[in-house]
Scaffold this active site. Structure first.
Site, PDB file in Angstrom:
ATOM      1  N   ASP A 121       0.985  -1.142  -0.014  1.00  0.00           N
ATOM      2  CA  ASP A 121       0.000  -0.065   0.129  1.00  0.00           C
ATOM      3  C   ASP A 121       0.872   1.315  -0.187  1.00  0.00           C
ATOM      4  OD1 ASP A 121      -3.183   0.705   1.716  1.00  0.00           O
ATOM      5  OD2 ASP A 121      -2.185   1.757   0.242  1.00  0.00           O
TER       6      ASP A 121
HETATM    7  C1  GLC Z   1      -4.194   4.463  -0.153  1.00  0.00           C
HETATM    8  C2  GLC Z   1      -5.023   3.168   0.026  1.00  0.00           C
HETATM    9  C3  GLC Z   1      -5.275   1.984  -0.978  1.00  0.00           C
HETATM   10  C4  GLC Z   1      -4.991   2.537  -2.215  1.00  0.00           C
HETATM   11  C5  GLC Z   1      -3.868   3.147  -2.515  1.00  0.00           C
HETATM   12  C6  GLC Z   1      -3.426   3.677  -3.736  1.00  0.00           C
HETATM   13  O1  GLC Z   1      -3.511   4.785   0.816  1.00  0.00           O
HETATM   14  O2  GLC Z   1      -4.921   2.578   1.432  1.00  0.00           O
HETATM   15  O3  GLC Z   1      -6.554   1.296  -0.739  1.00  0.00           O
HETATM   16  O4  GLC Z   1      -5.375   1.509  -3.340  1.00  0.00           O
HETATM   17  O5  GLC Z   1      -3.426   4.279  -1.325  1.00  0.00           O
HETATM   18  O6  GLC Z   1      -3.942   4.898  -4.036  1.00  0.00           O
END
Ligand code: GLC
Length: 736
Positions: free
Chosen positions: A284
């Site tokens: 993430d």
């Molecule tokens: C965010 C979220 C995740 C998302 C990622 C990319 O912090 O936790 O769900 O897919 O970053 O945007």
């Protein structure tokens, strides 16, 4: 999923993703030719453009991104740069980098892109696998019109806590329903062939247990027993993997002290070992960088974090720069094994082959023009209708009577940017259908009296005055989730899940006004609304209903469509009851009215009664159940019941099957959903619902072992998780 570029590893009747032997050979060949730096580059994901700019299509390529792609230093991109720039960057990758390995562009197409479906929590209330699959298919095609070939969805976090803002993004609190949702969304996003230019790679997130964050506070610590992890939180991810998902995103939090981003038990033993996952794992946003002090602090520095995350099974580094800066160095000194590096690169290349990017690297810039956006809007309207849950309807105030003078109140009644919910996308807000637009479109004699906002002061006299000339008041309540203020979605946990602002004053004013009043909720979580639920005559849970939401909600309120939604989360009376979920254990002292020595709150209704329970939802007709039967037939348990539409108009019932394992080696939930069937019934019609549950589904995990369900069971064939006639059956012994 067709064999095509990759084979299906048919596992337990499902079809987990596996690369075809021919593809593996191509990857072997590439790995032999790749330098260390090129291998690391395939594990690096950077932003695709200027995040600040509004219209990403305009302006020049971001030179930093262009150079990194041309040099093969960034094999994956995130965030949308627009299809034209995507193709320009792809051209640099394919024609300028030494080996011509194409890039992949990922973005969060969670429940919308050019058109927007209801938020996933709303969609889950449709209990409709074909609807979910079809929506994912539409969103995939729309994503490809933006150059996006990989979406960070479906979000599969089981969530039992209304305080957690991301409950809006999930499929509710039940592992079985969330697992069916997972399969449908993966198959919709990826289709039979993700390489056809109209489908995208799915990404199961956030692996795993994110919805169990302590206190419902986002990013917070998660402590779960292995049994609970395996019985409640892992099943949707296993289902998604076995449906062929191409990627998985580990979550930000620690799982029992070990961050998911560098957790070998989760990433290797479970995901690869038990589930047989062969796609890629992507961190993430920046989560590898969060492994070091002053954050999680499981590695002393970013270089060690890079080595540790890769060794644990994290393939791709989203936006932390740890891999880009330090991974090659760690390989050179032997801290990271060359084999581990090659394995991670293989996972990434498999997905790029699966998407057909080596054969067809460029996005079709004419694709948007080929899509039928009218049809998509209609599909979103149907999804909005099916996501609506009718929670109360007294004095038959709904469906709205033809010719009734309706006064629609509240900011949420006509604010197009508040229809979409979390994860705003590239739709055109002005095109979003508000409830006012929907009521007018359905021929309602409606006057809009804004009267009050979600967060502002309420003038109760103005509310009463506005109600004066109405036959029926339609008052909107809920949370904000527009471009300016978000009350649900990422990092929007609330310590109080009541109505924000002074909306309770509106409830009291309308109670005083004495007019029939329909409350419509636009929200992204279960709300603690006992006063509103008691004061209104009808209560419509509309969630954030999407770009066609106003039409869909109005269709249900006017009877153009039937209310068919059923809750997939429990609504609490008070915030203090969270986490609150139907599939709880009995405890040694299950609540008994009047017995103070049973589990309860002294300042809230019994824990045995939610404000509205999982599975609950009303129709405009009522349904009668009769001849409920259960029989064990070989390796399955067959449930049947005769269901009758007792009303004078068509209706649709969601017949649900729940079971309880009466005696087992560990205490088992009071009820667990094991199947459901939608029944469309004409007025007065009776049909027999038949639901088959494999005996294997009655088992559970304990102490790392799958324990088969056996002995005495209770069961219910019911309209929700609280009701139904109790049945019994036995597995094993003479019950076979
Ligand atoms: C965010 C979220 C995740 C998302 C990622 C990319 O912090 O936790 O769900 O897919 O970053 O945007």
């Amino acid at each position: 999923m067709k064999l095509g570029l990759f084979a299906c590893a048919a596992v337990a009747g499902a079809c987990a993703f596996a690369a075809a032997p021919a593809t593996e050979k191509k990857i072997d060949d590439l790995l032999k030719r790749m330098t260390l730096e090129e291998k690391v580059g395939q594990l690096v994901q950077i932003g695709s453009g200027d995040f600040a700019s509004g219209d990403v299509e305009k302006g020049p390529l971001d030179s930093r991104v262009a150079n990194a792609v041309a040099r093969g230093e960034a094999g994956l991109l995130i965030s949308c740069c627009g299809i034209r720039k995507y193709n320009q960057l792809q051209k640099l990758a394919v024609e300028e980098s030494r080996l011509g390995i194409p890039i992949m562009l990922g973005h969060d197409v969670i429940h919308g892109c050019r058109t927007v479906a209801p938020i996933p929590l709303g969609l889950s209330c449709a209990w409709d696998e074909e609807l979910w699959r079809g929506l994912a298919e539409t969103l995939a095609a729309e994503a490809r019109t933006r150059g996006i070939d990989w979406t960070f969805a479906p979000m599969l976090d089981v969530s039992r806590d209304a305080r957690w803002g991301r409950i809006a993004e999930c499929a509710g609190q039940d592992p079985f329903l969330a697992s069916r949702y997972a399969v449908a969304m993966v198959r919709g996003f990826q289709g039979d062939n993700p390489a056809d230019g109209r489908h995208v790679a799915a990404c199961l997130k956030h692996y795993v247990g994110y919805g169990a964050c302590e206190g419902g506070r986002d990013y917070n610590t998660v402590e779960l027993s292995d049994d609970t992890l395996r019985n409640v939180y892992l099943p949707p991810f296993e289902a998604g993997v076995r449906a062929g998902a191409l990627s998985v995103m580990p979550a930000f939090h620690v799982m029992n002290g070990v961050p998911c981003s560098a957790n070998p038990y989760l990433l290797r033993d479970t995901l690869r070992g038990r589930f047989g996952f062969e796609g890629l794992t992507v961190s993430d946003w920046g989560s590898i960088g969060e492994l070091v002090p002053p954050r999680h602090g499981v590695y002393a520095n970013l270089a060690d974090a890079a080595a540790g995350a890769l060794a644990a099974g994290m393939d791709v580094d989203m936006m932390s720069d740890a891999y880009r800066k330090h991974l090659a160095g760690k390989v050179k000194i032997g801290v990271v094994g060359a084999a581990a590096l090659d394995e991670a690169v293989r996972h990434v290349l498999r997905v790029k082959f699966a998407l057909g990017l080596f054969e067809h690297p460029y996005a079709d810039e004419k694709l948007l023009g080929k899509l039928d956006l009218e049809k998509h809007a209609e599909q979103m309207r149907v999804a909005a209708r099916k996501s609506v849950v009718l929670l109360k309807n007294e004095k038959r105030v709904l469906p709205l009577k033809k010719g009734a003078r309706v006064v629609l109140m509240g900011e949420l009644g006509d604010n197009p940017t508040e229809m979409l919910g979390t994860w705003q996308t590239w739709n055109v807000p002005g095109e979003n259908a508000t409830l006012l637009a929907g009521l007018k479109a359905d021929g309602v004699d409606v006057v809009y009296a804004p009267c009050y906002t979600v967060t502002g002061a309420v003038d109760a006299a103005a509310v009463v005055a506005a109600a004066t000339n109405a036959d029926v008041v339609v008052a909107t309540f809920g949370e904000l989730c527009g471009p300016n203020v978000s009350m649900n979605g990422e990092n929007t946990s609330r310590a109080d899940v009541g109505l924000p602002g002074e909306q309770d004053k509106v409830v009291r004013a309308l109670r005083a006004a004495g007019k029939p009043f329909v409350a419509v909720l636009f929200n992204g979580r279960p709300l603690a609304i006992p006063e509103l639920a008691e004061a209104c005559d009808a209560l419509v849970e509309a969630w954030n209903p999407g770009s066609s939401g106003g039409w869909g909600v109005a269709d249900v309120m006017t009877g153009v469509a039937e209310p068919t939604g059923r809750l997939t989360v429990d609504f609490p009376h008070k915030t203090g009851e969270c986490p609150l979920y139907y599939n709880r254990l009995q405890t040694g002292r299950p609540w008994v009215e009047g017995n103070m020595w049973t589990t309860r709150y002294i300042d809230a209704p019994s824990p045995g009664k939610s404000l509205f329970p999982f599975g609950f939802g009303l129709a405009y007709v009522s349904f009668g159940y009769a001849n409920e039967k259960v029989s064990v037939e070989g390796d399955k348990v067959v449930f049947t019941a005769d269901v009758t539409n007792l009303g004078g108009r068509a209706g649709e019932e969601v017949v649900q099957v729940y079971v309880r394992d009466v005696v087992a080696c560990v205490s088992r939930p009071r009820r667990e959903l094991k199947g459901w069937r939608r029944l469309e019934l004409a007025g007065g019609e009776t049909k027999t619902a038949r639901i088959e549950v494999p005996v294997s589904a009655l088992g559970f995990w304990h102490a790392g072992r799958r324990v088969p369900g056996e002995g005495e069971f209770r069961a219910w064939i019911a309209p929700d998780s609280d009701r139904g006639r109790e049945l019994s059956f036995t597995i094993g012994g003479n019950g076979k």
